[in-house]
Design an enzyme around this catalytic site. Structure first.
Site, mmCIF file in Angstrom:
data_model
loop_
_atom_site.group_PDB
_atom_site.id
_atom_site.type_symbol
_atom_site.label_atom_id
_atom_site.label_comp_id
_atom_site.label_asym_id
_atom_site.label_seq_id
_atom_site.Cartn_x
_atom_site.Cartn_y
_atom_site.Cartn_z
ATOM 1 N N ASN A 1 -83.144 -26.779 -108.036
ATOM 2 C CA ASN A 1 -82.796 -26.848 -109.455
ATOM 3 C C ASN A 1 -83.072 -25.548 -110.209
ATOM 4 O O ASN A 1 -82.430 -25.290 -111.229
ATOM 5 C CB ASN A 1 -83.582 -27.994 -110.101
ATOM 6 C CG ASN A 1 -83.559 -27.936 -111.607
ATOM 7 O OD1 ASN A 1 -82.550 -28.223 -112.251
ATOM 8 N ND2 ASN A 1 -84.685 -27.543 -112.202
ATOM 9 N N SER B 1 -73.176 -25.500 -110.999
ATOM 10 C CA SER B 1 -72.816 -25.426 -112.410
ATOM 11 C C SER B 1 -71.302 -25.507 -112.493
ATOM 12 O O SER B 1 -70.595 -25.036 -111.589
ATOM 13 C CB SER B 1 -73.289 -24.112 -113.033
ATOM 14 O OG SER B 1 -72.738 -23.937 -114.328
ATOM 15 N N TYR C 1 -73.698 -15.104 -112.672
ATOM 16 C CA TYR C 1 -74.239 -16.459 -112.578
ATOM 17 C C TYR C 1 -73.203 -17.404 -111.972
ATOM 18 O O TYR C 1 -73.517 -18.202 -111.071
ATOM 19 C CB TYR C 1 -74.649 -16.923 -113.970
ATOM 20 C CG TYR C 1 -75.154 -18.339 -114.069
ATOM 21 C CD1 TYR C 1 -76.476 -18.652 -113.775
ATOM 22 C CD2 TYR C 1 -74.311 -19.368 -114.504
ATOM 23 C CE1 TYR C 1 -76.958 -19.956 -113.892
ATOM 24 C CE2 TYR C 1 -74.780 -20.668 -114.627
ATOM 25 C CZ TYR C 1 -76.096 -20.953 -114.315
ATOM 26 O OH TYR C 1 -76.559 -22.241 -114.442
ATOM 27 N N ALA D 1 -70.758 -16.638 -110.041
ATOM 28 C CA ALA D 1 -70.610 -16.297 -108.627
ATOM 29 C C ALA D 1 -71.723 -16.916 -107.790
ATOM 30 O O ALA D 1 -71.490 -17.425 -106.690
ATOM 31 C CB ALA D 1 -70.594 -14.783 -108.454
ATOM 32 N N LYS E 1 -73.458 -19.657 -108.517
ATOM 33 C CA LYS E 1 -73.300 -21.108 -108.464
ATOM 34 C C LYS E 1 -72.140 -21.495 -107.552
ATOM 35 O O LYS E 1 -72.214 -22.519 -106.852
ATOM 36 C CB LYS E 1 -73.104 -21.663 -109.874
ATOM 37 C CG LYS E 1 -74.350 -21.530 -110.751
ATOM 38 C CD LYS E 1 -75.554 -22.248 -110.145
ATOM 39 C CE LYS E 1 -76.759 -22.250 -111.061
ATOM 40 N NZ LYS E 1 -77.897 -23.010 -110.507
#
Length: 256
Positions: free
Chosen positions: A90, A143, A156, A158, A160
């Site tokens: 997470n 995400s 970010y 990329a 996820k």
């Protein structure tokens, strides 16, 4: 949900908004919770809250971007608390920075926190699961930025997308070991990270209103919206589900 009582579960970023909500829900189902976070005080607050309600939990204070430290932390938890049967990846971090205004140092930080950390903890946990031969569950937080892209979140997004691809690949590689891998993708969710993201973007309230208008269900997500999907995929109810991606976004994204 079936199959969670007594299981040892590690939740990374367990001291944050979605992480702490997920820790509490696992504890309510009788799981033995490991709250993993770089912020020891935040992790201990979650642990104390679980214990005050009669649950069982410990803190794992670790910098997940450090491979050696992460491996040592996993070994310590398994020696002191028991074999890790469920891993929830997470932990994450982001800021609003358009790609042409970003620099390599920022790229490295984003990749380390959002992707390398997942590699660093998944490998030792998975190796232990495979060696025991009793299966396991890995649920990673992707995400919707990694499914459809998101302005100001290029690196970010990329990372996820990488988590989604990693989970699908590991689902194929380790199906024969009984270890399942699935990904839950939050939409825009009210967390401290979202507040920082919107502050970096400029007019927070204007952006919040725009995000809210874009969600068919008419509101932003809340941390408590995520644990249901996470726990389901970690439970015996999802024993025949692997390599899948589900968005929890109020309908912001609707992928087939």
């Amino acid at each position: 949900m079936r199959g969670l009582n007594g299981k040892v579960v590690v939740i990374t970023g367990g001291g944050g908004g979605i992480g702490s909500a997920t820790c509490r829900r696992f504890a309510e189902e009788g799981a033995r919770v490991v709250v993993a976070d770089i912020d020891g005080e935040a992790a201990e607050r979650v642990v104390d809250g679980i214990k005050s309600r009669g649950g069982e939990a410990i803190a794992m204070v670790v910098d997940l971007t450090d491979y050696a430290a992460t491996g040592s932390g996993v070994a310590r938890v398994e020696a002191e608390f028991g074999p890790i049967e469920i891993l929830v990846n997470n932990a994450g971090w982001d800021l609003f920075i358009p790609f042409l205004k970003s620099e390599p140092g920022y790229w490295t930080k984003i990749i380390d926190i959002n992707l390398r950390s997942v590699l660093n903890i998944t490998k030792p946990v998975l190796a232990s699961m495979v060696a025991r031969g009793k299966g396991g569950r890995v649920v990673s937080l992707g995400s919707d930025a990694g499914r459809g892209g998101s302005s100001g979140e290029s690196v970010y997004s990329a990372c996820k997308a990488g988590i989604i691809a990693l989970s699908k690949t590991l689902a194929r590689e380790h199906a024969r070991h009984g270890v399942t891998f699935n990904t839950v993708c939050p939409g825009v969710t009210e967390t401290a990270m979202l507040e920082s993201f919107m502050a970096a973007a400029g007019d927070k309230e204007k952006l919040r209103a725009a995000f809210t208008r874009a969600v068919p269900l008419g509101r932003l997500g809340r941390p408590d919206d995520l644990p249901g999907a996470i726990l389901f995929l970690a439970s015996d109810e999802a024993a025949f589900i692997t390599g899948q991606v589900i968005s929890v976004s109020g309908g912001l994204t609707m992928h087939g």
